[in-house]
Design a protein around this motif. Structure first.
Motif, PDB file in Angstrom:
ATOM      1  N   ALA A  30       0.816  -1.211   0.000  1.00  0.00           N
ATOM      2  CA  ALA A  30       0.000   0.000   0.000  1.00  0.00           C
ATOM      3  C   ALA A  30       0.851   1.264   0.000  1.00  0.00           C
ATOM      4  O   ALA A  30       0.539   2.233  -0.697  1.00  0.00           O
ATOM      5  CB  ALA A  30      -0.931   0.004   1.212  1.00  0.00           C
ATOM      6  N   VAL A  31       1.948   1.276   0.750  1.00  0.00           N
ATOM      7  CA  VAL A  31       2.745   2.495   0.860  1.00  0.00           C
ATOM      8  C   VAL A  31       3.573   2.736  -0.392  1.00  0.00           C
ATOM      9  O   VAL A  31       3.857   3.882  -0.749  1.00  0.00           O
ATOM     10  CB  VAL A  31       3.638   2.464   2.113  1.00  0.00           C
ATOM     11  N   ASP A  32       3.949   1.654  -1.103  1.00  0.00           N
ATOM     12  CA  ASP A  32       4.663   1.752  -2.381  1.00  0.00           C
ATOM     13  C   ASP A  32       5.853   2.708  -2.286  1.00  0.00           C
ATOM     14  O   ASP A  32       6.008   3.630  -3.092  1.00  0.00           O
ATOM     15  CB  ASP A  32       3.697   2.210  -3.478  1.00  0.00           C
ATOM     16  N   ALA A  33       6.700   2.484  -1.299  1.00  0.00           N
ATOM     17  CA  ALA A  33       7.847   3.367  -1.089  1.00  0.00           C
ATOM     18  C   ALA A  33       8.912   3.136  -2.155  1.00  0.00           C
ATOM     19  O   ALA A  33       9.123   2.015  -2.620  1.00  0.00           O
ATOM     20  CB  ALA A  33       8.438   3.113   0.296  1.00  0.00           C
ATOM     21  N   ASP A  34       9.591   4.195  -2.528  1.00  0.00           N
ATOM     22  CA  ASP A  34      10.772   4.043  -3.377  1.00  0.00           C
ATOM     23  C   ASP A  34      11.907   3.416  -2.581  1.00  0.00           C
ATOM     24  O   ASP A  34      12.659   2.599  -3.107  1.00  0.00           O
ATOM     25  CB  ASP A  34      11.201   5.404  -3.924  1.00  0.00           C
ATOM     26  N   ILE A  35      12.017   3.815  -1.307  1.00  0.00           N
ATOM     27  CA  ILE A  35      13.020   3.247  -0.415  1.00  0.00           C
ATOM     28  C   ILE A  35      12.368   3.008   0.941  1.00  0.00           C
ATOM     29  O   ILE A  35      11.760   3.916   1.503  1.00  0.00           O
ATOM     30  CB  ILE A  35      14.232   4.179  -0.241  1.00  0.00           C
ATOM     31  N   LEU A  36      12.472   1.782   1.437  1.00  0.00           N
ATOM     32  CA  LEU A  36      11.943   1.434   2.758  1.00  0.00           C
ATOM     33  C   LEU A  36      13.101   0.984   3.637  1.00  0.00           C
ATOM     34  O   LEU A  36      13.819   0.046   3.289  1.00  0.00           O
ATOM     35  CB  LEU A  36      10.902   0.318   2.652  1.00  0.00           C
TER      36      LEU A  36
END
Length: 254
Positions: A25-31
């Motif tokens: 859901a958050v679809d981060a580029d960097i986690l």
């Protein structure tokens, strides 16, 4: 460009509590993750489209960090160069074209401040390390920094002035960072807002009462201010005693 940081308090545990739902859901580029509490081979995690980097603690079930990124870094470094710190898997540095990303899990001073001197040594080494990186290109430092910087950053400041995470020594180390050309990105966008926390004790229904601390950060070089779009805290996300924090930068950074 969306950057997200989360102390998961055990990645295998949070996998059973909706981690993948949040991840998708958050679809981060960097986690960036802290306190993954596992060793190599103890989790089968498939993340198509992401490059994954892990720094495991030598001690089983303890500490550790990880970074999952859509953008392949130019270089990856582990630790800060001190064996006594690096055995705990607390730091990963990724170099991108426009900046360095440093994912940190700062040592806790522990009850009775038994580890305060160790923690302050870590702080000094980390600041020196970050300053050296900053000479080359801007830096984004993120993670569980285990300190509430100001009274606005925790529910009960008066009762905690001598407790781990809110001592003058620990708070002063954040001052050192911010006085060295860096900015607390959440406070940049929300300078006077109260009641924003990222960690709550499991005791006494603290999360339901919002009796918390803001101890998870994105701290960035001042010269990135023009690239910063927003900073937020995902208090709606459960699964750990921490919740994720987020920084959005302009897409030109990679």
């Amino acid at each position: 460009m969306k950057l997200v940081s989360w102390n998961v308090n055990g990645l295998r545990a949070v996998m059973k509590k909706g981690f993948m739902d949040f991840f998708e859901a958050v679809d981060a580029d960097i986690l960036c993750l802290q306190e993954i509490k596992l060793q190599k081979g103890q989790i089968d995690l498939k993340l198509p489209g992401y490059h994954t980097y892990w720094n495991y603690a030598e001690k089983k079930g303890y500490s550790g960090t990880a970074v999952f990124t859509k953008h392949q870094p130019l270089d990856v470094r582990y630790g800060v160069g001190l064996e006594e710190h690096d055995a705990e898997g607390r730091l990963i540095t990724l170099e991108f074209p426009g900046f360095y990303l440093v994912n940190s899990y700062t040592p806790n001073s522990q009850h009775g401040l038994l580890r305060l001197s160790y923690r302050l040594l870590w702080e000094d080494k980390l600041l020196s390390y970050i300053q050296q990186l900053d000479l080359e290109k801007p830096v984004v430092l993120c993670g569980d920094l285990n300190v509430a910087h100001q009274e606005i950053d925790l529910k009960n400041p008066k009762a905690n002035k001598k407790n781990s995470g809110f001592t003058p020594e620990e708070r002063g180390k954040i001052d050192d960072f911010l006085n060295s050309g860096f900015v607390d990105t959440f406070r940049y966008f929300h300078p006077d807002e109260r009641g924003h926390y990222s960690w709550w004790s499991y005791r006494s229904n603290c999360r339901e009462k919002n009796v918390g601390w803001r101890i998870d950060y994105f701290i960035a070089s001042n010269r990135l201010m023009g690239q910063m779009k927003s900073a937020s805290i995902h208090t709606e996300v459960y699964g750990s005693d921490h919740c994720p924090v987020e920084l959005q930068l302009s897409d030109s950074m990679t």
